[in-house]
Enzyme design. Structure first.
Site, short mmCIF file in Angstrom:
data_model
loop_
_atom_site.label_atom_id
_atom_site.label_comp_id
_atom_site.label_asym_id
_atom_site.label_seq_id
_atom_site.Cartn_x
_atom_site.Cartn_y
_atom_site.Cartn_z
N HIS B 422 95.66 83.22 34.97
CA HIS B 422 96.80 84.14 34.87
C HIS B 422 98.06 83.43 34.35
CE1 HIS B 422 94.59 87.32 36.72
NE2 HIS B 422 94.47 86.71 37.88
N ASP B 459 85.91 86.22 35.69
CA ASP B 459 86.64 86.51 36.91
C ASP B 459 86.87 88.02 36.96
OD1 ASP B 459 88.65 84.83 38.93
OD2 ASP B 459 89.36 86.84 38.47
N HIS B 461 89.40 89.58 37.66
CA HIS B 461 90.72 89.92 37.12
C HIS B 461 90.80 89.50 35.66
CE1 HIS B 461 91.34 89.03 41.50
NE2 HIS B 461 91.75 90.28 41.41
N ASP B 548 84.85 86.37 42.11
CA ASP B 548 85.39 87.41 42.97
C ASP B 548 84.92 88.81 42.60
OD1 ASP B 548 86.77 86.99 40.68
OD2 ASP B 548 88.74 86.82 41.59
#
Lengths: 139, 621
Positions: B422, B459, B461, B548
């Site tokens: 991120h 991931d 996200h 995740d």
């Protein structure tokens, strides 16, 4: 709110060889502005009422087919995209409708009106009943 | 290493115990099998003399149980002696003895040229004991099988005999299921020789001390070597091959050892390349070399205690427990035996500035030093050690890339923390401060001669930071498969985001609807990700491997299991084999529930090693 559940599935389409008059007739008959141009279920392009208008305003020439005036690089959605995706593209690119492809297959179309319905729903206004009739005000 | 002709015939079919006992008897009759016990006088003096006293062999029962523990009865005693003494470069072994001493078996022989003895070789074979409870000395269980090279001496050096012999031995012991060579590199030339042969220093703090001493030496001699070059050394063989272009003088001291000090009595100086000279003059060190067992691919595992120093408050999902649990599970599963464990290094600031705004990094450092509780956004909690840990995480990816490009491993898994995908050029968010993968990609391009890098981010996200950094770069393909941004942090990663300017088309976002499971994940992966990577033809594949998306991980709504990760890993390896010689560097990103992170990461690592990993634990229940 996925595009797959909001899109219009009963599609009005034209083959690329159709005459422009035929396209104009379809737009008028169904009160729509966008016609996907298809070969079977494969999307070839899209033709809009703007395309037709520009074509009629053009200097006279041989009558042309839908395949010759359509937009070929079409921005599309997939059923897994959300209405937010559709709204972002429609507002940023100033498009009127986005065909929905499942892989290579054309399965639906999302127009600005469909997005507005979804928006009304989130505002809880879908079943709002008019107190007065909506009528045009004529001079 | 596997798959050669010698292997199929005899490994895997245990020899009947009766044949082994008869073999012992025949060797005893031929005076080639004895017992042995440690020679206490030698241990005190250390160095000269035989470490073992030969005596009568122990009972057959004890010999058989030692044989079982070491070889699982896969080889008969006489056959084993035969395999240990091949004729290499015209030299043979004579008087080969098997000695049974306590917990170990020794092999002792003379090295002969014709009838003339030209050297001597002693090997010890034993099994390490592993603690079952990490902090208690007992109980233990049998651990790695070790070949300890007690000593090899030859009257003439540089014959190439030892190299050739140990290359044979490496294959032999690999097939016998041994895990490690160990030795003490103490002789003058041995310290350099073993490093050159790929032996690494077993004690990592010791290795770092040596590296510091090398740096001191470089400064003292005023050599044109940057500190970063020294810091990048992570393996003894790197040291041995370090800066061959720089010749430095060394002298012999009174005992004949090499030193950097000139001694009046021995004025003749010798010029050696820097790395060699340093090792010749270094202190003795304990070395080991992994004899790879049963994994078709060699996988490096990059991990450091330093990652735990990024302290987050209790209750923060991104805590040090994630890594300690993973590390412990790797130990428990016995994976340490087959992984090449490596230390990350602190990267030079230039490597980070290639990705991040210097002012941003400076602000981050200041925030950490000021003792702030968080940086930039509230979720980015920081503690006293966060800045060095974040740098070390980027250095971990660089070390992984070094490992893959130096050929020390086929692929690498970097268990780093804090995560990075991120983090944008000048912005921290989502527990990320430094974009580890992006730093790695730029580093690979500048230092390893790579042109096209593919970054695959699975991931749950969207890797918005990585996307922002590379969105205008047509040479970096960024592919992210994640939960749809309408439902999930960080709210970007829509399909319409395809890159900008020259990089248009080099970004692919594949959002998945909430509650998508293995099938949807794998389908989307096969339909969109595989063709995109295939068409891009990368020179290196970097994985932003967050775990995740697992159904037990409550941070997002995807419902995948280890199966999806195994499938994607396997396909990525296939793609890498086809386009970039199998070079894959996988970097840990998210994954916040201990057991699902551990199970997924283990399955991922096992698949990277080329094992046929089967999903385990929580996937079943």
């Amino acid at each position: 709110m996925f595009v797959g559940r909001r899109m219009k599935r009963d599609l009005v389409t034209v083959p690329p060889g159709a005459a422009l008059e035929e396209a104009a007739r379809l737009l008028k008959a169904h009160r729509i502005h966008h016609l996907p141009v298809v070969d079977g279920e494969r999307l070839l392009g899209i033709v809009t009422d703007t395309d037709l208008r520009n074509e009629t305003l053009r200097a006279a020439g041989a009558p042309r087919t839908v395949g010759e005036v359509m937009t070929r690089d079409v921005v599309t959605l997939s059923p897994g995209d959300t209405i937010d995706d559709a709204m972002l593209i429609l507002s940023r690119q100033r498009f009127g409708a986005l065909p929905v492809l499942d892989g290579e297959r054309l399965v639906g179309i999302v127009a600005k009106a469909d997005v507005l319905v979804a928006l009304l729903e989130t505002l809880d206004l879908r079943d709002y009943t008019w107190s007065t009739s909506v009528a045009p005000v004529s001079a | 290493m596997a798959g050669d002709g010698t292997r199929a015939g005899w490994v895997g079919e245990p020899v009947p115990e009766r044949d082994i006992l008869e073999g012992f008897d025949r060797l005893i009759a031929a005076n080639r099998l004895f017992g042995a016990e440690r020679n206490p006088s030698v241990l005190k003096k250390s160095g000269k003399g035989t470490a073992f006293l030969v005596r009568k062999h122990p009972s057959h029962h004890r010999m058989l149980s030692a044989w079982r523990a070491l070889f699982a009865c896969r080889v008969a005693p006489e056959e084993f002696l035969g395999l240990l003494s091949p004729e290499v470069l015209g030299l043979t072994h004579g008087d080969g003895l098997l000695l049974f001493g306590g917990d170990r078996v020794l092999y002792d022989c003379q090295i002969l040229r014709g009838d003339e003895a030209v050297g001597h070789l002693t090997l010890e074979l034993y099994r390490e004991r592993d603690r079952i409870v990490p902090f208690l000395p007992f109980p233990t269980r049998p651990g790695r099988r070790v070949v300890y090279i007690e000593g090899i001496s030859l009257t003439r050096q540089s014959t190439g005999y030892a190299s050739a012999l140990f290359r044979r031995y490496e294959r032999l012991f690999h097939d016998l299921g041994f895990h490690l060579f160990r030795l003490k590199a103490s002789l003058s030339v041995g310290k350099y020789y073993w490093a050159k042969e790929g032996f690494d220093c077993s004690d990592r703090t010791r290795f770092q001390e040596m590296r510091d001493r090398l740096w001191d030496q470089v400064r003292r001699l005023g050599l044109p070597v940057s500190e970063q070059e020294v810091r990048r050394l992570t393996h003894m063989s790197d040291v041995a091959a370090f800066r061959k272009d720089l010749k430095v003088p060394v002298w012999r001291d009174a005992e004949g050892y090499y030193t950097f000090e000139r001694d009046a009595a021995h004025p003749e100086e010798v010029l050696f390349p820097l790395g060699k000279a340093f090792l010749l003059c270094s202190e003795p060190w304990d070395g080991h070399k992994v004899i790879y067992t049963d994994t078709p691919r060699r996988t490096a595992f990059i991990w450091s205690e330093g990652y735990l120093s990024h302290g987050t408050p209790a209750g923060h999902p991104e805590g040090g427990k994630r890594l300690t649990a993973l590390r412990e599970a790797i130990r428990r599963e016995g994976l340490l035996e087959s992984l090449i464990v490596m230390e990350p290094y602190v990267p030079p600031m230039e490597a980070l500035h290639a990705v991040h705004d210097p002012a941003y990094l400076e602000a981050f450092r200041e925030a950490v030093e000021r003792g702030d509780r968080y940086f930039a956004t509230r979720d980015c909690a920081i503690g006293a050690g966060s800045y060095p840990a974040a740098l070390l995480a980027a250095g971990g990816v660089m070390a992984g890339i070094d490992a893959v490009f130096s050929g020390r491993s086929d692929n690498a898994f970097c268990a780093v923390r804090p995560p990075g995908h991120h983090a944008a050029r000048a912005n921290a968010m989502g527990f990320c401060f430094v974009n580890n993968v992006a730093v790695g990609a730029v580093y690979a391009r500048s230092a390893c001669g790579v042109a096209r890098v593919c970054i695959l981010d699975w991931d749950v996200h969207h890797g918005n930071g990585t996307q922002e950094i590379f969105e205008e770069d047509p040479e970096t393909l960024f592919v992210s498969i994640h939960e749809h941004p309408s439902f999930c942090y960080p709210g970007t990663g829509r399909r319409m985001e395809k890159g900008k300017g020259a990089g248009l088309g080099a970004t692919l976002n594949v959002p998945l609807p909430p509650h998508a499971g293995d099938r949807d994940m794998i389908e989307a992966f096969e339909r969109e990700v595989v063709p995109a990577i295939e068409a891009f033809r990368p020179d290196l594949i970097l994985l932003s491997a967050g775990f995740d998306a697992h159904r037990d991980d409550a941070i997002a709504d995807l419902e995948c299991t280890e199966k999806a990760y195994i499938h994607m890993t396997r396909r990525v390896l296939e793609l890498a084999d086809r386009h970039c010689g199998g070079r894959v560097v996988s970097v840990l990103e998210g994954g916040y529930r201990g057991d699902s992170l551990v199970a997924s990461a283990l399955a991922h690592i096992k698949t990277l090693q080329g094992r046929e990993a089967t999903p385990c634990s929580s996937a079943g229940g």
